[in-house]
Design an enzyme around this catalytic site. Structure first.
Site, PDB file in Angstrom:
ATOM      1  N   ARG A  99     -44.529  22.032-111.153  1.00  0.00           N
ATOM      2  CA  ARG A  99     -43.805  21.221-111.935  1.00  0.00           C
ATOM      3  C   ARG A  99     -44.147  19.565-111.702  1.00  0.00           C
ATOM      4  NH1 ARG A  99     -38.009  20.697-111.322  1.00  0.00           N
ATOM      5  NH2 ARG A  99     -36.855  20.540-109.716  1.00  0.00           N
ATOM      6  N   THR A 375     -32.800  25.762-118.206  1.00  0.00           N
ATOM      7  CA  THR A 375     -34.182  25.805-117.412  1.00  0.00           C
ATOM      8  C   THR A 375     -34.803  26.974-118.268  1.00  0.00           C
ATOM      9  OG1 THR A 375     -34.277  24.592-115.718  1.00  0.00           O
ATOM     10  CG2 THR A 375     -35.600  26.519-115.747  1.00  0.00           C
ATOM     11  N   THR A 393     -38.985  24.441-116.843  1.00  0.00           N
ATOM     12  CA  THR A 393     -37.365  23.684-117.071  1.00  0.00           C
ATOM     13  C   THR A 393     -37.795  21.722-117.746  1.00  0.00           C
ATOM     14  OG1 THR A 393     -35.285  22.841-116.486  1.00  0.00           O
ATOM     15  CG2 THR A 393     -37.593  22.302-115.385  1.00  0.00           C
ATOM     16  N   ASP A 417     -33.723  15.627-110.273  1.00  0.00           N
ATOM     17  CA  ASP A 417     -33.862  16.282-108.967  1.00  0.00           C
ATOM     18  C   ASP A 417     -33.790  15.489-107.607  1.00  0.00           C
ATOM     19  OD1 ASP A 417     -32.838  19.051-110.452  1.00  0.00           O
ATOM     20  OD2 ASP A 417     -34.437  19.809-111.207  1.00  0.00           O
ATOM     21  N   SER A 446     -36.643  21.960-106.324  1.00  0.00           N
ATOM     22  CA  SER A 446     -36.124  22.596-107.029  1.00  0.00           C
ATOM     23  C   SER A 446     -35.786  23.793-106.628  1.00  0.00           C
ATOM     24  CB  SER A 446     -37.358  23.199-108.456  1.00  0.00           C
ATOM     25  OG  SER A 446     -37.082  23.915-109.363  1.00  0.00           O
ATOM     26  N   SER A 447     -34.476  24.558-107.911  1.00  0.00           N
ATOM     27  CA  SER A 447     -34.506  25.347-107.420  1.00  0.00           C
ATOM     28  C   SER A 447     -34.637  26.384-107.806  1.00  0.00           C
ATOM     29  CB  SER A 447     -32.738  25.453-107.609  1.00  0.00           C
ATOM     30  OG  SER A 447     -31.631  24.731-106.996  1.00  0.00           O
ATOM     31  N   GLY A 467     -30.846  28.016-114.813  1.00  0.00           N
ATOM     32  CA  GLY A 467     -28.901  27.512-114.650  1.00  0.00           C
ATOM     33  C   GLY A 467     -28.897  26.815-112.612  1.00  0.00           C
TER      34      GLY A 467
HETATM   35  N1  GLY Z   1     -34.528  21.511-113.418  1.00  0.00           N
HETATM   36  C1  GLY Z   1     -33.689  22.710-112.682  1.00  0.00           C
HETATM   37  C2  GLY Z   1     -34.654  22.712-110.775  1.00  0.00           C
HETATM   38  O1  GLY Z   1     -35.678  22.738-111.333  1.00  0.00           O
HETATM   39  O2  GLY Z   1     -33.619  23.475-109.859  1.00  0.00           O
END
Ligand code: GLY
Length: 564
Positions: A99, A375, A393, A417, A446-447, A467
């Protein structure tokens, strides 16, 4: 390396993918040995050739990742970051956090005006100030160092060739690029290869000599070919041209982190997913724990009762997400408490079945003290049964819309984010708390939910999607579609989805996901529904009972599952 063979495949696919050929069929690509499922047919083809040439799933995933940076620039990247979940055929599992990180010069008030309110300049989403220190290149080298078989240079080579020789736009890519021209012009001091005075059409060719050069620097100099030297200088110069914060020291110091995967069980399956700073694994397992005691197969796919239950679970889990989750290197994240079955039983005990619970009445659970979302995801299984799921992403489509001059790649806008102002929503409408406030060097929540599922210690599924905030619930529904509703992989991917995330207090419903009578019933229970065009673009692989593989590539995009 059989370079010509790879190029031949690429050319054949360039020709065949100039128009959109949706995979609306309900059985996906079936293969005997190995499979790659990704957002672009060229990237899948490159990953597949790597495995045919002796590479393993991780080699293929790395090659596919670099290829997506060339042919799928809205999300494929070297200027962004992501997460990888790996399961080798001996049963060992690991996960890598690559990340992005906040630059050293960032601070928690950077997007607030003098009244302490969020300013309306879109600085966290557009332009130089939105970018965090990219992790993708470091991540690919970390993966390769631990698991790779083929030399890294071979894995990058096909992407260099496509960047040099060009690739043909699909209809969907051309359509997307046409909507972004104004933003590209606004945020770049030069004309990037993605700008055009004419409307882009399917079949138009894009060449990217600067990106080819950057990839060559990485190929020749390894990780430092990006984080030091000419490419790093180009990134810093780009930052300095527009109030960006990333410095050469930020780049030099970037390091991805191996983290213990999040694991849990669901109806006899083992779920292996990503730990914080992704919320994906924790939220997915909380949702599955809440689902397990209900007979949703008997209730039916997308029936009123099933959707009601899923919605009530989702609003509670996203409330927890907003309150407790953040970068574990900076804040205490109570993972064990959130995954404790007693906690979740208590958390879900008050779910009513005769009415919707307004989100305003749902607060985060009591823990004992102690994402045009763009993403992309790729799933790979090799002939030895090694599996990897990578979600990566730039955050928004084409990230912050800034292409690094001379280096030819887009930068992320991952700063959005973070919770720029704890309690205020980000571009996905997600509310965040103190745990996800901005701090120098911190990773934003993040998701992303790259996930591997096993059954009786055997690999069963590799799953993931883009998404934004809908990633977690798309992965959740895809698992339920296979495990509870008995669907095959492609069918599970095709199935229409819904999404709830606590706030805004609404169920997002894909067109045709729910019958009129289910919609009416849900509204009578007090749910607000909002129709939307598409949720997620899954790239998945299912191991069939006879050992063959079924790819599931989402017809919502140009996604392609290719196998041999
Ligand atoms: N940028 C979308 C996520 O990391 O959730």
């Amino acid at each position: 390396m059989e370079r010509f063979k790879i190029l031949f495949v690429c050319v054949a696919i360039i020709v065949s993918c100039t128009s959109r050929t949706p995979q609306n069929k309900s059985t996906g690509t079936i293969s005997e040995h190995a499979m790659v499922s990704s957002a672009h047919p060229l990237a899948s083809a490159i990953g597949l050739e790597i495995m045919k040439n002796g590479g393993n799933a991780i080699d293929a995933a790395i090659a596919t990742h670099f290829a997506l940076a060339v042919v799928y620039p809205q999300a494929g990247n070297i200027g962004g970051g992501g997460f990888a979940v790996i399961r080798m055929n001996d049963g060992t599992a690991s996960s890598l956090d690559f990340r992005e990180k906040a630059p050293a010069l960032s601070n928690r008030e950077m997007y607030l005006d003098s009244d302490g309110q969020l300013n309306d300049q879109q600085w966290s989403t557009h332009g130089h100030m939105a970018s965090c220190v990219p992790g993708a290149v470091d991540g690919m080298f970390a993966l390769h160092q631990k698991y790779g078989i083929l030399p890294m240079a071979e894995l990058i080579e096909p992407s260099i060739e496509i960047a040099q020789k060009g690739y043909a736009l699909t209809a969907l890519s051309a359509e997307l690029l046409n909507t972004k021209q104004k933003e590209f012009r606004k945020h770049n001091r030069w004309s990037t290869p993605y700008q055009s005075d004419q409307k882009w059409q399917a079949g138009d060719t894009i060449t990217q000599p600067d990106l080819a050069q950057t990839l060559k620097h990485i190929q020749t100099n390894g990780r430092n070919g990006f984080y030091e030297g000419i490419v790093a200088d180009q990134i810093v110069a780009e930052m300095q041209s527009g109030d960006g914060l990333i410095s050469s020291i930020d780049l030099k110091n970037y390091q991805s982190v191996w983290r213990k995967p999040i694991t849990g069980n669901y109806r006899g399956h083992q779920i292996i997913s990503m730990a914080p700073p992704s919320s994906g694994g924790v939220a997915l397992i909380q949702l599955l724990q809440g689902t397990e005691s209900y007979p949703i197969a008997a209730w039916g796919h997308n029936s009123t009762k099933t959707i009601h239950l899923m919605t009530e679970l989702q609003r509670r889990v996203y409330a927890d997400r907003a309150t407790y989750l953040g970068d574990p290197d900076f804040v205490f994240v109570p993972v064990n408490d959130l995954l404790d079955s007693r906690y979740n039983q208590q958390r879900y005990a008050n779910i009513p079945f005769d009415k919707a619970t307004p989100s305003s009445l749902v607060l985060a659970g009591e823990i004992p003290p102690s994402e045009s979302p763009e993403t992309t995801h790729l799933s790979v299984v090799d002939a030895d049964g090694n599996a990897v799921a990578i979600t990566t992403t730039l955050n928004s489509s084409f990230g912050n819309k800034v292409m690094v001059k001379g280096a030819g790649f887009f930068l992320n806008n991952e700063m959005d984010d973070f919770s720029s102002k704890p309690g205020s929503p980000n571009q996905f409408g997600l509310i965040g708390g103190e745990a996800n406030a901005i701090a120098p060097h911190k990773r934003m929540l993040s998701s992303m939910t790259p996930t591997i599922v096993t059954y009786k210690d055997q690999l069963k599924m590799v799953v993931g999607t883009p998404g934004g905030s809908t990633i977690i619930t798309s992965v959740y529904q895809t698992l339920l579609n296979v495990i509870d509703h008995g669907m095959g992989m492609q069918e599970a991917v095709n199935a229409k989805r819904v999404h709830h995330q606590w706030y805004p207090d609404e169920i997002r419903v894909e067109t045709d996901a729910l019958t009129m009578s289910v919609q009416t019933d849900l509204e009578q229970l007090g749910h607000q529904l909002r129709m939307i065009d598409k949720i997620g673009r899954m790239d998945c692989i299912l191991v069939l009972p006879d050992g063959r593989l079924e790819g599931g590539a989402d017809p919502r995009g140009d996604n392609a599952a290719l196998g041999y």
